[in-house]
Enzyme design. Sequence first.
Site, PDB file in Angstrom:
ATOM      1  N   HIS A  37       0.880  -1.300   0.415  1.00  0.00           N
ATOM      2  CA  HIS A  37      -0.187   0.187  -0.435  1.00  0.00           C
ATOM      3  C   HIS A  37       1.033   1.229  -0.101  1.00  0.00           C
ATOM      4  O   HIS A  37       0.783   1.878  -0.354  1.00  0.00           O
ATOM      5  CB  HIS A  37      -0.837  -0.090   1.365  1.00  0.00           C
ATOM      6  CG  HIS A  37      -1.592  -0.836   1.286  1.00  0.00           C
ATOM      7  ND1 HIS A  37      -2.032  -2.008   2.142  1.00  0.00           N
ATOM      8  CD2 HIS A  37      -3.555  -1.483   0.590  1.00  0.00           C
ATOM      9  CE1 HIS A  37      -2.785  -2.614   1.928  1.00  0.00           C
ATOM     10  NE2 HIS A  37      -3.477  -2.538   1.369  1.00  0.00           N
ATOM     11  N   LYS A 152      -1.000  -7.858  -7.780  1.00  0.00           N
ATOM     12  CA  LYS A 152      -1.379  -8.280  -7.176  1.00  0.00           C
ATOM     13  C   LYS A 152      -3.120  -8.881  -7.656  1.00  0.00           C
ATOM     14  O   LYS A 152      -3.133  -9.977  -7.790  1.00  0.00           O
ATOM     15  CB  LYS A 152      -0.886  -8.188  -5.577  1.00  0.00           C
ATOM     16  CG  LYS A 152      -1.151 -10.194  -5.067  1.00  0.00           C
ATOM     17  CD  LYS A 152      -1.122  -9.687  -3.905  1.00  0.00           C
ATOM     18  CE  LYS A 152      -1.856  -9.491  -2.573  1.00  0.00           C
ATOM     19  NZ  LYS A 152      -3.612  -9.956  -2.889  1.00  0.00           N
ATOM     20  N   SER A 188       0.794  -9.203   1.485  1.00  0.00           N
ATOM     21  CA  SER A 188      -0.991  -9.129   0.978  1.00  0.00           C
ATOM     22  C   SER A 188      -1.457  -9.307   2.056  1.00  0.00           C
ATOM     23  O   SER A 188      -1.069  -9.519   3.640  1.00  0.00           O
ATOM     24  CB  SER A 188      -1.574 -10.417   0.727  1.00  0.00           C
ATOM     25  OG  SER A 188      -2.598 -10.854   1.449  1.00  0.00           O
TER      26      SER A 188
END
Length: 285
Positions: A37, A152, A188
Amino acid sequence: MQVLHTIRQWRDYTQGQRDAGASIGLVPTMGALHAGHASLFGEAKSRGDVVVATIFVNPRQFGDPHDLTAYPRTPDDDRVLASEHGVDCLVEPSLAEMWPDYPNPTPTTVTVSGISELLEGEGRPGHFDGVASVVAKLLVVTGPCRVYFGEKDFQQIAVVRQMVRDLALPVEVVPCPIIRDRDGLALSSRNTLLSGAARHQALALSHALASVTDHDLYASQARRVMRERMQDAGVQVAYADVVDPITFLPTRDDEQGERRALVAGVVEGVRLIDNARIVVAARRD
Ligand code: PAF
């Protein structure tokens, strides 16, 4: 960094910024923020003036209620990470703000047919309807902007792109590279749910991709090799496929050229995905 909670504040903020001549970069997230992020925030900051991030764990994209409950939530850490990585405005809307009818069904759903039924969509029916519906709302409230997504979730980007095109939303979709740990595991939020042993098993996804991406294989060979690599590591394989990166239709063995290899599997009850660019060879016999 401003922290906002209501649609009204958020709409006023982005409109005010545009009125003042600033361009907006939107980074939609479900929180449990990590370096992946942070890279999206950095990209948004380098390409535009104001970075708006949203944190909303969207129940409509979770089929399994247990998966929704188990989804990691780290609001305090998220605020620190966002403010340290250039986010100007963090929007944390409540469930009532986003889906006022919840837990009753929301009558309006955005469906991108075709792509949404394949791969992730096949294993998680309704997932992409939930994603498209919430992203449509985030984009409508934010207004004209660039929106940043990590690759992703490669199929998610294709779904959002199609929706943006079909609804003529005033938005540019910007895909950003997958960020990996040093050993190759794609970052993730779900990785935090894995035990040490399961994290090790999860490496089979990136290893499976690495074992086919530069190896002059035709499509079904690549599929078989990826599946075997994951199975050998004890991963419960959801899919291991080679597809067209736009249509997501499976690549035939007589086709050659650039495609996308995508894998998904369940490790210790946690569903993980990964993908990579692949150049396939045409089968010769
Ligand atoms: O990729 C995610 O985190 C979510 O699917 C998104 C785009 C924030 C929509 O809820």
